[in-house]
Scaffold this motif. Structure first.
Motif, short mmCIF file in Angstrom:
data_model
loop_
_atom_site.label_atom_id
_atom_site.label_comp_id
_atom_site.label_asym_id
_atom_site.label_seq_id
_atom_site.Cartn_x
_atom_site.Cartn_y
_atom_site.Cartn_z
N GLN A 184 0.80 -1.23 0.00
CA GLN A 184 0.00 0.00 0.00
C GLN A 184 0.84 1.28 0.00
N SER A 185 2.15 1.16 -0.24
CA SER A 185 3.02 2.34 -0.20
C SER A 185 2.78 3.29 -1.37
N ALA A 186 2.20 2.77 -2.46
CA ALA A 186 2.00 3.61 -3.65
C ALA A 186 0.54 3.71 -4.04
N ASN A 187 -0.35 3.47 -3.10
CA ASN A 187 -1.78 3.41 -3.43
C ASN A 187 -2.31 4.65 -4.12
N ASN A 188 -1.77 5.82 -3.78
CA ASN A 188 -2.28 7.07 -4.35
C ASN A 188 -1.51 7.52 -5.59
N VAL A 189 -0.54 6.74 -6.00
CA VAL A 189 0.27 7.10 -7.18
C VAL A 189 -0.45 6.66 -8.45
N ARG A 190 -0.52 7.54 -9.43
CA ARG A 190 -1.08 7.15 -10.73
C ARG A 190 -0.12 6.19 -11.42
N VAL A 191 -0.65 5.11 -11.96
CA VAL A 191 0.23 4.13 -12.60
C VAL A 191 0.91 4.74 -13.83
N ALA A 192 0.25 5.69 -14.50
CA ALA A 192 0.87 6.35 -15.66
C ALA A 192 2.13 7.10 -15.24
N ASP A 193 2.09 7.74 -14.06
CA ASP A 193 3.27 8.46 -13.55
C ASP A 193 4.39 7.48 -13.19
N ALA A 194 4.02 6.36 -12.59
CA ALA A 194 5.01 5.35 -12.21
C ALA A 194 5.70 4.78 -13.45
N VAL A 195 4.92 4.50 -14.48
CA VAL A 195 5.48 3.96 -15.72
C VAL A 195 6.41 4.99 -16.37
N LEU A 196 6.01 6.25 -16.37
CA LEU A 196 6.85 7.30 -16.95
C LEU A 196 8.19 7.36 -16.24
N CYS A 197 8.18 7.25 -14.92
CA CYS A 197 9.43 7.23 -14.15
C CYS A 197 10.31 6.06 -14.56
N SER A 198 9.72 4.88 -14.62
CA SER A 198 10.49 3.68 -14.92
C SER A 198 10.99 3.65 -16.35
N CYS A 199 10.32 4.38 -17.23
CA CYS A 199 10.72 4.42 -18.65
C CYS A 199 11.74 5.51 -18.95
N ALA A 200 12.06 6.34 -17.95
CA ALA A 200 12.94 7.48 -18.19
C ALA A 200 14.40 7.04 -18.27
N ALA A 201 14.73 6.33 -19.35
CA ALA A 201 16.09 5.84 -19.55
C ALA A 201 17.04 7.01 -19.77
N PRO A 202 18.16 7.07 -19.04
CA PRO A 202 19.10 8.17 -19.22
C PRO A 202 19.52 8.34 -20.67
N ILE A 203 19.67 9.57 -21.10
CA ILE A 203 20.01 10.00 -22.45
C ILE A 203 18.77 9.98 -23.34
N LEU A 204 18.02 8.87 -23.34
CA LEU A 204 16.83 8.81 -24.20
C LEU A 204 15.75 9.77 -23.70
N PHE A 205 15.50 9.77 -22.37
CA PHE A 205 14.47 10.63 -21.79
C PHE A 205 15.02 11.36 -20.58
N ARG A 206 14.36 12.45 -20.22
CA ARG A 206 14.72 13.19 -19.01
C ARG A 206 14.26 12.43 -17.77
N PRO A 207 14.94 12.64 -16.63
CA PRO A 207 14.38 12.14 -15.36
C PRO A 207 13.03 12.80 -15.10
N VAL A 208 12.20 12.15 -14.30
CA VAL A 208 10.84 12.64 -14.04
C VAL A 208 10.78 13.22 -12.62
N GLU A 209 10.21 14.41 -12.52
CA GLU A 209 10.00 15.02 -11.21
C GLU A 209 8.66 14.53 -10.65
N LEU A 210 8.71 13.87 -9.50
CA LEU A 210 7.49 13.36 -8.87
C LEU A 210 7.61 13.52 -7.36
#
Length: 348
Positions: A184-210
């Motif tokens: 339940q640590s991420a219950n209020n997190v939007r899954v779209a935001d979580a996926v964007l963070c995990s997809c933010a590969a260095p060089i290809l994409f910017r880090p995500v501010e969350l």
């Protein structure tokens, strides 16, 4: 859940011809007697673990679609937990949210070229692009976020029926962690935001501010998230190791190893062979993680669904998607029965 217009996915001629081949004849008839996943408390706890690999996720999505085609219903019914890093987080989250594998394949085929847009440049433009890349990411987070939001809407981890695990790297604290609903640590997190963070590969994409922190690619420490998923199931859900079964889904690797030869040079453009180095790094991590998982849960409770390809594929070349899917088609023909047996789907 129907999130994409049906006309966006149309079977290709290559798929029709492939499934006419003798290797698949009669399979559907032989799978008439299906057994639903057992519901008793000592039933196997199936985990689908999805590797990172950018556009090579098209291989993984194609393999799942082929399996689902012959099962006759959504493959996500056979899993209790989904885990994914980087592009694997897209696959894991989509399945956990009830999106079909057909729609997944469509995402890579139709949306992939939009996210990883290739442009033609003059010599002067090429210099400008190189200068920009040295200062910023190659691709836009906004484009990726737009399509993730369209598909996943405002679904939060609390809304996801099955367990979901998405690794990410926290650049603000140099910690490796994961978004999950197992505790339940991420219950209020939007899954779209979580996926964007995990997809933010260095060089290809910017880090995500969350939430005031900088997040980036889960593949930085767990491109294969199988071990993290097993530990979350065991620690957070008290699932005994002997009950856990893991399907480890990779994004494919080139089966041609490095060879010793005279006068070898080891620059990026030399005998490391550019993208083959990245391909090798991913596959070595894939194998090492899988070996650790097998030590915990037993070899009999593990299935490695990793396609061997004839060539090294780029992480961001949309022009290679069809070739990747064709290689996945050919590979699946050899492992279909073993996969069905592992999932507990019986045939006459």
């Amino acid at each position: 859940m129907k999130l994409l217009p049906p006309d966006l996915f149309t079977p290709t001629e290559r798929a029709r011809e492939f499934f006419k081949q003798e290797s698949f004849s009669g399979i559907k008839a032989e799978l008439e007697a299906l057994t639903e996943p057992p519901k008793e408390s000592n039933a196997p706890f199936y985990i689908l673990s999805c590797d990172g690999g950018a556009l090579k996720g098209a291989i993984a999505a194609e393999l799942l679609m082929l399996a689902e085609k012959y099962i006759g219903h959504n493959i996500n019914m056979h899993f209790k937990m989904f885990a994914g890093s980087s592009t694997g987080s897209i696959i894991a989250t989509a399945l956990a949210c009830g999106i079909s594998t057909k729609e997944l394949v469509n995402l890579y085929t139709r949306v992939g070229p939009v996210i990883f847009k290739k442009e033609k440049y003059t010599s002067i433009d090429a210099i400008k692009k190189l200068t920009r890349i040295l200062r910023d990411s190659v691709y836009s987070n906004d484009t990726l976020a737009k399509h993730l939001n369209f598909v996943l809407k405002d679904i939060t981890f609390a809304n996801v029926k099955d367990y979901l695990v998405i690794p990410y790297a926290n650049l603000s604290s140099f910690e490796a962690s994961c978004f999950t609903n197992t505790n339940q640590s991420a219950n209020n997190v939007r899954v779209a935001d979580a996926v964007l963070c995990s997809c933010a590969a260095p060089i290809l994409f910017r880090p995500v501010e969350l939430d005031g922190k900088l997040m980036c690619d889960g593949g930085m420490f767990a491109n294969n998230p199988a071990l993290i998923a097993v530990m979350r199931a065991h620690k957070d859900l008290n699932i005994p190791f002997e009950r856990i079964k893991v399907l480890s889904l990779g994004c494919g690797h080139c089966a041609t190893p490095y060879k010793i030869k005279p006068d070898m040079t080891w620059g990026i453009l030399g005998d490391w062979e550019g993208m083959k180095l990245v391909d090798s790094l991913f596959y070595i991590q894939h194998n090492h993680t899988n070996n650790l998982v097998k030590e915990l849960i037993g070899k009999e409770n593990f299935f490695d669904l990793e396609c061997e390809t004839k060539k090294v594929y780029n992480l961001d070349n949309p022009n290679e998607i069809i070739d990747m899917e064709l290689e996945a088609d050919a590979y699946y023909a050899h492992i279909h029965y073993d996969l069905m047996e592992f999932l507990g789907i019986k045939r006459k």
